[in-house]
Write a protein that holds these residues in place. Sequence first.
Motif, PDB file in Angstrom:
ATOM      1  N   PHE A  68       0.813  -1.217   0.000  1.00 51.82           N
ATOM      2  CA  PHE A  68       0.000   0.000   0.000  1.00 51.82           C
ATOM      3  C   PHE A  68       0.846   1.266   0.000  1.00 51.82           C
ATOM      4  N   ALA A  69       2.081   1.184   0.485  1.00 51.33           N
ATOM      5  CA  ALA A  69       2.965   2.353   0.498  1.00 51.33           C
ATOM      6  C   ALA A  69       3.617   2.595  -0.859  1.00 51.33           C
ATOM      7  N   SER A  70       3.577   1.629  -1.747  1.00 49.46           N
ATOM      8  CA  SER A  70       4.284   1.762  -3.028  1.00 49.46           C
ATOM      9  C   SER A  70       3.333   1.587  -4.208  1.00 49.46           C
ATOM     10  N   GLN A  71       2.239   2.284  -4.191  1.00 45.83           N
ATOM     11  CA  GLN A  71       1.217   2.119  -5.219  1.00 45.83           C
ATOM     12  C   GLN A  71       1.648   2.544  -6.618  1.00 45.83           C
ATOM     13  N   ASN A  72       2.617   3.404  -6.741  1.00 49.76           N
ATOM     14  CA  ASN A  72       3.008   3.882  -8.070  1.00 49.76           C
ATOM     15  C   ASN A  72       4.317   3.272  -8.574  1.00 49.76           C
ATOM     16  N   GLN A  73       4.820   2.234  -7.920  1.00 56.35           N
ATOM     17  CA  GLN A  73       6.086   1.627  -8.315  1.00 56.35           C
ATOM     18  C   GLN A  73       5.855   0.148  -8.627  1.00 56.35           C
ATOM     19  N   ARG A  74       5.897  -0.163  -9.897  1.00 63.14           N
ATOM     20  CA  ARG A  74       5.499  -1.481 -10.383  1.00 63.14           C
ATOM     21  C   ARG A  74       6.348  -2.623  -9.829  1.00 63.14           C
ATOM     22  N   LEU A  75       7.661  -2.470  -9.781  1.00 63.19           N
ATOM     23  CA  LEU A  75       8.519  -3.543  -9.264  1.00 63.19           C
ATOM     24  C   LEU A  75       8.219  -3.853  -7.800  1.00 63.19           C
ATOM     25  N   LEU A  76       7.986  -2.816  -7.018  1.00 62.43           N
ATOM     26  CA  LEU A  76       7.661  -3.032  -5.615  1.00 62.43           C
ATOM     27  C   LEU A  76       6.314  -3.724  -5.460  1.00 62.43           C
ATOM     28  N   PHE A 109      14.517  -9.718  -4.345  1.00 58.31           N
ATOM     29  CA  PHE A 109      15.240  -9.092  -5.452  1.00 58.31           C
ATOM     30  C   PHE A 109      14.410  -7.966  -6.078  1.00 58.31           C
ATOM     31  N   LEU A 110      13.134  -8.210  -6.324  1.00 60.13           N
ATOM     32  CA  LEU A 110      12.283  -7.183  -6.946  1.00 60.13           C
ATOM     33  C   LEU A 110      12.078  -5.980  -6.036  1.00 60.13           C
ATOM     34  N   ILE A 111      11.896  -6.236  -4.757  1.00 62.30           N
ATOM     35  CA  ILE A 111      11.691  -5.121  -3.823  1.00 62.30           C
ATOM     36  C   ILE A 111      12.936  -4.255  -3.737  1.00 62.30           C
ATOM     37  N   LEU A 112      14.097  -4.872  -3.596  1.00 58.95           N
ATOM     38  CA  LEU A 112      15.323  -4.081  -3.497  1.00 58.95           C
ATOM     39  C   LEU A 112      15.652  -3.370  -4.809  1.00 58.95           C
ATOM     40  N   SER A 113      15.391  -4.028  -5.949  1.00 60.07           N
ATOM     41  CA  SER A 113      15.617  -3.377  -7.245  1.00 60.07           C
ATOM     42  C   SER A 113      14.667  -2.210  -7.439  1.00 60.07           C
ATOM     43  N   ARG A 117      15.662   1.717  -7.752  1.00 63.58           N
ATOM     44  CA  ARG A 117      15.253   2.455  -8.950  1.00 63.58           C
ATOM     45  C   ARG A 117      14.424   3.689  -8.582  1.00 63.58           C
ATOM     46  N   SER A 118      13.501   3.545  -7.642  1.00 65.34           N
ATOM     47  CA  SER A 118      12.668   4.684  -7.268  1.00 65.34           C
ATOM     48  C   SER A 118      13.490   5.768  -6.578  1.00 65.34           C
ATOM     49  N   ARG A 119      14.496   5.369  -5.819  1.00 64.77           N
ATOM     50  CA  ARG A 119      15.374   6.356  -5.177  1.00 64.77           C
ATOM     51  C   ARG A 119      16.194   7.106  -6.225  1.00 64.77           C
ATOM     52  N   ARG A 120      16.680   6.375  -7.244  1.00 62.89           N
ATOM     53  CA  ARG A 120      17.453   7.003  -8.307  1.00 62.89           C
ATOM     54  C   ARG A 120      16.583   7.991  -9.087  1.00 62.89           C
ATOM     55  N   VAL A 121      15.341   7.602  -9.377  1.00 64.39           N
ATOM     56  CA  VAL A 121      14.426   8.492 -10.096  1.00 64.39           C
ATOM     57  C   VAL A 121      14.109   9.719  -9.256  1.00 64.39           C
TER      58      VAL A 121
END
Length: 128
Positions: A68-76, A109-113, A117-121
């Motif tokens: 629920f905290a990562s609704q806009n991040q597909r990998l998460l 792996f997907l959560i950390l990736s 990625r979201s931090r880099r963006v």
Amino acid sequence: MKISIKKVPALYDLLYGAFALVMLVAAIMATLPNGFSLTGVGSTLMQWANHLWWLTLPGIVLHLLSYFASQNQRLLLIGNLIGLCAFIAFILIPNYSVFAVIGLAVAMFLILSGAKRSRRVHNNSEVS
């Protein structure tokens, strides 16, 4: 890496995955004196699941909160769904825990990736 609600499930996945692997090895060792059989290992895991199912509840809650905290991040989102399914599999079908551990590894792996990625963006958008 900073600790956040989005990445905490990956840490719990790591800890629970290590515990599940130790439990699987212990189940194999427990069935060896009577002769190794996959059915014996599966029934041993099913018996232990009656006593250890409550250890999966924090993983389910953490993956739901992170989802629920990562609704806009597909990998998460995908990683949290896989992790949620893996923890439910540990409760419902513990004799297939090998596949649930693989699911936890993929989720981690997907959560950390996705978090990286979201931090880099986010950092790139601050600079612009």
